[in-house]
Design a protein around this motif. Structure first.
Motif, PDB file in Angstrom:
ATOM      1  N   VAL A 579      28.674-119.801 -42.065  1.00  0.00           N
ATOM      2  CA  VAL A 579      29.152-120.073 -40.710  1.00  0.00           C
ATOM      3  C   VAL A 579      30.554-119.497 -40.584  1.00  0.00           C
ATOM      4  CG1 VAL A 579      29.572-121.822 -38.947  1.00  0.00           C
ATOM      5  CG2 VAL A 579      27.828-122.213 -40.696  1.00  0.00           C
ATOM      6  N   ILE A 580      30.757-118.703 -39.547  1.00  0.00           N
ATOM      7  CA  ILE A 580      32.074-118.105 -39.337  1.00  0.00           C
ATOM      8  C   ILE A 580      32.756-118.803 -38.168  1.00  0.00           C
ATOM      9  CG2 ILE A 580      31.013-116.252 -37.987  1.00  0.00           C
ATOM     10  CD1 ILE A 580      33.326-114.495 -38.765  1.00  0.00           C
ATOM     11  N   SER A 581      34.017-119.113 -38.396  1.00  0.00           N
ATOM     12  CA  SER A 581      34.775-119.765 -37.336  1.00  0.00           C
ATOM     13  C   SER A 581      36.232-119.350 -37.439  1.00  0.00           C
ATOM     14  CB  SER A 581      34.637-121.278 -37.470  1.00  0.00           C
ATOM     15  OG  SER A 581      35.499-121.909 -36.548  1.00  0.00           O
ATOM     16  N   LYS A 582      36.813-119.003 -36.331  1.00  0.00           N
ATOM     17  CA  LYS A 582      38.218-118.592 -36.255  1.00  0.00           C
ATOM     18  C   LYS A 582      38.564-117.493 -37.262  1.00  0.00           C
ATOM     19  CE  LYS A 582      39.908-122.864 -34.267  1.00  0.00           C
ATOM     20  NZ  LYS A 582      38.950-123.959 -34.588  1.00  0.00           N
ATOM     21  N   GLY A 583      37.657-116.556 -37.419  1.00  0.00           N
ATOM     22  CA  GLY A 583      37.927-115.408 -38.270  1.00  0.00           C
ATOM     23  C   GLY A 583      37.773-115.671 -39.748  1.00  0.00           C
ATOM     24  N   ARG A 584      37.326-116.870 -40.103  1.00  0.00           N
ATOM     25  CA  ARG A 584      37.179-117.189 -41.521  1.00  0.00           C
ATOM     26  C   ARG A 584      35.782-117.694 -41.827  1.00  0.00           C
ATOM     27  NH1 ARG A 584      42.560-118.926 -40.770  1.00  0.00           N
ATOM     28  NH2 ARG A 584      43.945-117.832 -42.207  1.00  0.00           N
ATOM     29  N   LEU A 585      35.429-117.659 -43.100  1.00  0.00           N
ATOM     30  CA  LEU A 585      34.189-118.282 -43.534  1.00  0.00           C
ATOM     31  C   LEU A 585      34.424-119.785 -43.538  1.00  0.00           C
ATOM     32  CD1 LEU A 585      31.341-117.871 -44.787  1.00  0.00           C
ATOM     33  CD2 LEU A 585      32.459-118.101 -47.005  1.00  0.00           C
ATOM     34  N   ALA A 586      33.675-120.494 -42.707  1.00  0.00           N
ATOM     35  CA  ALA A 586      33.937-121.928 -42.578  1.00  0.00           C
ATOM     36  C   ALA A 586      33.020-122.766 -43.445  1.00  0.00           C
ATOM     37  CB  ALA A 586      33.808-122.335 -41.117  1.00  0.00           C
ATOM     38  N   GLU A 587      31.769-122.353 -43.543  1.00  0.00           N
ATOM     39  CA  GLU A 587      30.806-123.127 -44.344  1.00  0.00           C
ATOM     40  C   GLU A 587      29.819-122.157 -44.964  1.00  0.00           C
ATOM     41  OE1 GLU A 587      28.644-125.966 -41.997  1.00  0.00           O
ATOM     42  OE2 GLU A 587      30.491-126.949 -41.355  1.00  0.00           O
ATOM     43  N   ILE A 588      29.292-122.521 -46.115  1.00  0.00           N
ATOM     44  CA  ILE A 588      28.230-121.688 -46.677  1.00  0.00           C
ATOM     45  C   ILE A 588      27.305-122.565 -47.522  1.00  0.00           C
ATOM     46  CG2 ILE A 588      29.601-120.977 -48.702  1.00  0.00           C
ATOM     47  CD1 ILE A 588      28.146-118.179 -48.242  1.00  0.00           C
ATOM     48  N   GLY A 589      26.020-122.284 -47.455  1.00  0.00           N
ATOM     49  CA  GLY A 589      25.051-123.065 -48.217  1.00  0.00           C
ATOM     50  C   GLY A 589      23.650-122.827 -47.675  1.00  0.00           C
ATOM     51  N   THR A 590      22.672-123.539 -48.224  1.00  0.00           N
ATOM     52  CA  THR A 590      21.325-123.415 -47.674  1.00  0.00           C
ATOM     53  C   THR A 590      21.218-124.332 -46.460  1.00  0.00           C
ATOM     54  OG1 THR A 590      20.513-125.224 -49.034  1.00  0.00           O
ATOM     55  CG2 THR A 590      20.363-122.990 -49.962  1.00  0.00           C
ATOM     56  N   HIS A 591      20.111-124.172 -45.756  1.00  0.00           N
ATOM     57  CA  HIS A 591      19.903-124.971 -44.544  1.00  0.00           C
ATOM     58  C   HIS A 591      20.037-126.466 -44.846  1.00  0.00           C
ATOM     59  CE1 HIS A 591      18.179-126.193 -40.714  1.00  0.00           C
ATOM     60  NE2 HIS A 591      17.268-126.897 -41.373  1.00  0.00           N
ATOM     61  N   SER A 592      19.344-126.908 -45.878  1.00  0.00           N
ATOM     62  CA  SER A 592      19.347-128.352 -46.133  1.00  0.00           C
ATOM     63  C   SER A 592      20.722-128.836 -46.584  1.00  0.00           C
ATOM     64  CB  SER A 592      18.263-128.725 -47.157  1.00  0.00           C
ATOM     65  OG  SER A 592      18.353-127.873 -48.278  1.00  0.00           O
ATOM     66  N   GLN A 593      21.405-128.001 -47.399  1.00  0.00           N
ATOM     67  CA  GLN A 593      22.765-128.390 -47.804  1.00  0.00           C
ATOM     68  C   GLN A 593      23.674-128.556 -46.595  1.00  0.00           C
ATOM     69  OE1 GLN A 593      23.746-125.125 -50.331  1.00  0.00           O
ATOM     70  NE2 GLN A 593      23.106-126.154 -52.235  1.00  0.00           N
ATOM     71  N   LEU A 594      23.612-127.579 -45.710  1.00  0.00           N
ATOM     72  CA  LEU A 594      24.524-127.596 -44.556  1.00  0.00           C
ATOM     73  C   LEU A 594      24.192-128.730 -43.601  1.00  0.00           C
ATOM     74  CD1 LEU A 594      24.994-123.810 -43.792  1.00  0.00           C
ATOM     75  CD2 LEU A 594      26.528-125.361 -44.985  1.00  0.00           C
ATOM     76  N   ILE A 595      22.902-129.044 -43.489  1.00  0.00           N
ATOM     77  CA  ILE A 595      22.518-130.159 -42.630  1.00  0.00           C
ATOM     78  C   ILE A 595      23.126-131.460 -43.167  1.00  0.00           C
ATOM     79  CG2 ILE A 595      20.540-131.633 -41.990  1.00  0.00           C
ATOM     80  CD1 ILE A 595      20.628-129.199 -40.297  1.00  0.00           C
ATOM     81  N   LYS A 596      23.056-131.596 -44.495  1.00  0.00           N
ATOM     82  CA  LYS A 596      23.619-132.803 -45.106  1.00  0.00           C
ATOM     83  C   LYS A 596      25.120-132.926 -44.855  1.00  0.00           C
ATOM     84  CE  LYS A 596      20.405-133.183 -48.867  1.00  0.00           C
ATOM     85  NZ  LYS A 596      20.320-132.362 -50.080  1.00  0.00           N
ATOM     86  N   GLU A 597      25.784-131.774 -44.897  1.00  0.00           N
ATOM     87  CA  GLU A 597      27.239-131.772 -44.722  1.00  0.00           C
ATOM     88  C   GLU A 597      27.690-132.236 -43.346  1.00  0.00           C
ATOM     89  OE1 GLU A 597      29.499-128.238 -45.677  1.00  0.00           O
ATOM     90  OE2 GLU A 597      28.483-128.142 -47.632  1.00  0.00           O
ATOM     91  N   LYS A 598      26.796-132.116 -42.394  1.00  0.00           N
ATOM     92  CA  LYS A 598      27.105-132.515 -41.003  1.00  0.00           C
ATOM     93  C   LYS A 598      28.385-131.864 -40.483  1.00  0.00           C
ATOM     94  CE  LYS A 598      24.349-136.538 -40.750  1.00  0.00           C
ATOM     95  NZ  LYS A 598      24.102-137.878 -40.327  1.00  0.00           N
ATOM     96  N   GLY A 599      28.529-130.605 -40.751  1.00  0.00           N
ATOM     97  CA  GLY A 599      29.721-129.877 -40.313  1.00  0.00           C
ATOM     98  C   GLY A 599      29.407-128.978 -39.121  1.00  0.00           C
TER      99      GLY A 599
END
Ligand SMILES: Nc1ncnc2c1ncn2[C@@H]1O[C@H](COP(=O)(O)OP(=O)(O)O)[C@@H](O)[C@H]1O
Ligand SMILES: [Mg+2]
Length: 614
Positions: A579-599
């Motif tokens: 996930v890119i936000s404000k010119g930076r890499l904000a989050e990275i992971g698999t679908h299920s990991q990122l869903i868990k993170e709730k970011g």
């Protein structure tokens, strides 16, 4: 006999007396005509900000010579012939003088038997000589004009070829700045302008190359730039006519065009006036010479110091000189426009791309590991706006990495940077550990990276050629197997002309889904190690999307894939989601990991889910 000194004194003296009347009558018509000539300056174009750095004012004779050099034989013929014609032009009136002498002798005789034998005997010699000179003059005129035409055409082709070759290699940012129609008009109109001035080039160079005011040339350049701006407006509106119509903008586009056109008109008229003044003054001087000859010659004639034939010769000779000199002054205009046009052409040829094709390292074997490390980037046209700041991302070989984020966050920019459409400001992008700045951009684009975006462009040729665009040496068989892989073979063979079907200028005759699959085949035929899919299916309806998606699944196997997607449902199966936000890499992971993170990702998914719920 006539003494040159007395003649010149008489010429100047009597010239001053007779000036006003004579000029009033003759020059008015001439100036009108010249202004007409000047106003129809062809539409040419502007370059504005980009190459202010390039010194452009002086047209470079040596530079032009480079384009003429290989035809110097023709040029030599042209110059020699021109000189011979010039000499003949002075010779002819003198010979006509001796014809006149014979005529006047017989006219003065009491029993003037004009058609007597004696008349023909005496006339034969001079008339014969005049006729010979006429024939010679026409032969050398032919040699002059035709050899110059050869040189001009050849030089123009060479210039065009050089110009196109350097334009097409320029950085992508050049095309962000310049309207394409303006670029094209420099290729067509400016070279045309130079070519048409070229016919006058030799005499202009010989007589008045140094004489030209840089003021007029500057003015001419401005007016050409403005005319080009006007055609840029028209070109853009015409090539996007559907959008113009969809917004009912015909009228306001006309107004914009008119405004640019008026500005061009004003500049052109100003230039026309400038050239007109120059030509008017030249004519004034020349006409004085003719008048002086008449007045002083008449006096000498009346006091029997010269014969009628003599006066006639001088009159015709001065008039010939006057005519050719006033043509020369007309050439000023052409010449000014020609040289400023060629300056504009050289300006483009001189722009050097920062990404130089065909230089750099070519890797023998590509694994396809790509890493963005602390990448910072802003577009050259918007240097204040940092699109990427310390952006990091690793693409794992043979895996699918997806990038998501709000629109305008820089997802497509990442793809452009990987293709090296632009160079980054800091940080590094590496392919298998090599900085892509050290790699040959041609090799990178032709063999390593396949790029498919939302709105593929097809060229106005056959489907076969469009797919072959990805690999010019591909056989028909290769094209078809690429098309099969891309789920395109079946619908292509259903076309009345199969692979030979011409797709319109913008692929109007095929649907969006078909167009996309042809584009996939085109990218696939290069067998790229890395595949970039930038919103490849977002423009399609559900049914075509399914077909294209199926094709994409097939072609993604065993390649490093970067998927940029707006519709998140299409990337859930990706090996890695960034996930890119404000010119930076904000989050990275698999679908299920990122869903868990709730970011951020979770929020994006929720937003889309809510939207489709409504
Ligand atoms: N050719 C360009 N010249 C100048 N700015 C651009 C250019 N292309 C994109 N931008 C700007 O860069 C930012 C990122 O654009 P882009 O990468 O296309 O975003 P995304 O693909 O994520 O929607 C945006 O602010 C956009 O306005
Ligand atoms: Mg985008």
């Amino acid at each position: 006999s006539l003494k040159p000194k007395r003649w010149s004194v008489a010429v100047i003296g009597s010239g001053v007396i007779g000036v006003s009347y004579y000029v009033y009558h003759k020059n008015r018509a001439k100036c009108d005509l010249d202004v007409d000539e000047v106003v129809d300056i062809g539409d040419t174009l502007s370059l504005q900000s980009l190459n202010q750095s390039i010194e452009s004012e002086n047209f470079n004779l040596r530079r032009i010579w480079l384009y003429l050099r290989s035809d110097s034989m023709y040029l030599l013929i042209a110059i020699t012939s021109a000189l011979i014609v010039a000499i003949l032009n002075i010779e002819i009136p003198l010979s006509i003088g001796s014809v006149m002498d014979v005529l006047s002798r017989f006219a003065n005789e009491e029993n003037s038997s004009f058609w007597s034998n004696r008349f023909f005997v005496e006339m034969k010699g001079p008339a014969h000589r005049v006729f010979q000179l006429f024939v010679l003059q026409s032969l050398f005129t032919f040699a002059y004009i035709s050899s110059l035409a050869v040189v001009g055409e050849k030089a123009a082709s060479r210039i065009r070829s050089d110009l196109f070759a350097s334009i097409i290699r320029l950085d992508t940012s050049f095309f962000d700045i310049q309207k394409s129609s303006e670029i094209i008009s420099r290729l067509t109109n400016d070279v045309q302008e130079f070519k048409s001035s070229f016919k006058l080039f030799v005499p202009s160079m010989v007589f008045c190359g140094s004489f030209l005011g840089s003021y007029l040339r500057q003015m001419s350049k401005e007016s050409q730039a403005q005319s080009a701006k006007a055609s840029g407006v028209a070109g853009e509106a015409i090539s996007n006519v559907r959008t113009v119509k969809a917004f009912a903008m015909e009228e306001s586009q006309s107004i914009v065009y008119d405004r640019e056109l008026m500005a061009a008109e004003e500049l052109n008229i100003k230039l026309g006036l400038g050239i007109g003044v120059l030509q008017g003054l030249t004519n004034l001087g020349l006409n004085c010479i003719v008048l002086g000859t008449l007045v002083y010659g008449g006096k000498l004639l009346s006091s029997d110091e010269i014969s009628a034939g003599n006066l006639m010769s001088f009159l015709v000779a001065t008039q010939t000189i006057q005519k050719s000199l006033s043509q020369l002054s007309l050439m000023f205009g052409h010449f000014i426009r020609g040289t400023s046009a060629i300056t504009r052409v050289f300006e483009y040829i001189d722009i050097k791309p920062t990404v130089v094709l065909n230089t750099g390292v070519i890797l023998n074997k590509v694994v396809g590991e790509i890493e963005f490390r602390n990448v910072g980037f802003s577009y050259p046209t918007r240097s204040g706006h940092k699109v990427l700041k310390d952006f990091n991302l690793k693409l794992i070989p043979a895996k699918v990495t997806a990038i998501c984020g709000h629109s305008g966050e820089g997802k497509s920019t990442i793809a452009s940077l990987l293709e090296r459409f632009y160079d980054i400001d800091y940080g590094s992008i590496t392919l298998d550990g090599c900085d892509i700045k050290t790699l040959d951009p041609n090799w990178l684009r032709r063999h390593v990276i396949g790029f498919i975006n939302q709105e593929p462009i097809l060229f106005g040729t056959t489907v076969m050629e469009n797919i072959r665009f990805g690999k010019p040496e591909a056989t028909d068989e290769e094209v078809m197997s690429a098309a099969r892989l891309a789920n395109a073979h079946n619908f292509i063979t259903d076309f009345p002309d199969g692979y030979q079907t011409i797709v319109g200028e913008r692929g109007v005759t095929v649907s969006g889904g078909q167009k996309q699959r042809i584009a996939i085949a085109r990218a696939l035929i290069k067998n790229p190690n890395v595949l970039i899919l930038d919103e490849a299916t977002s423009a399609l309806d559900t049914e075509s999307e399914a077909l294209v998606q199926e094709a994409l699944e097939k072609v993604m196997k065993n390649r490093t894939v970067l998927v940029i997607a707006h519709r998140l449902s299409t990337i859930q199966n990706a090996d890695m989601i960034a996930v890119i936000s404000k010119g930076r890499l904000a989050e990275i992971g698999t679908h299920s990991q990122l869903i868990k993170e709730k970011g951020l990702y979770w929020n994006l998914i929720r937003q889309q889910f809510d939207a489709s719920d409504d």
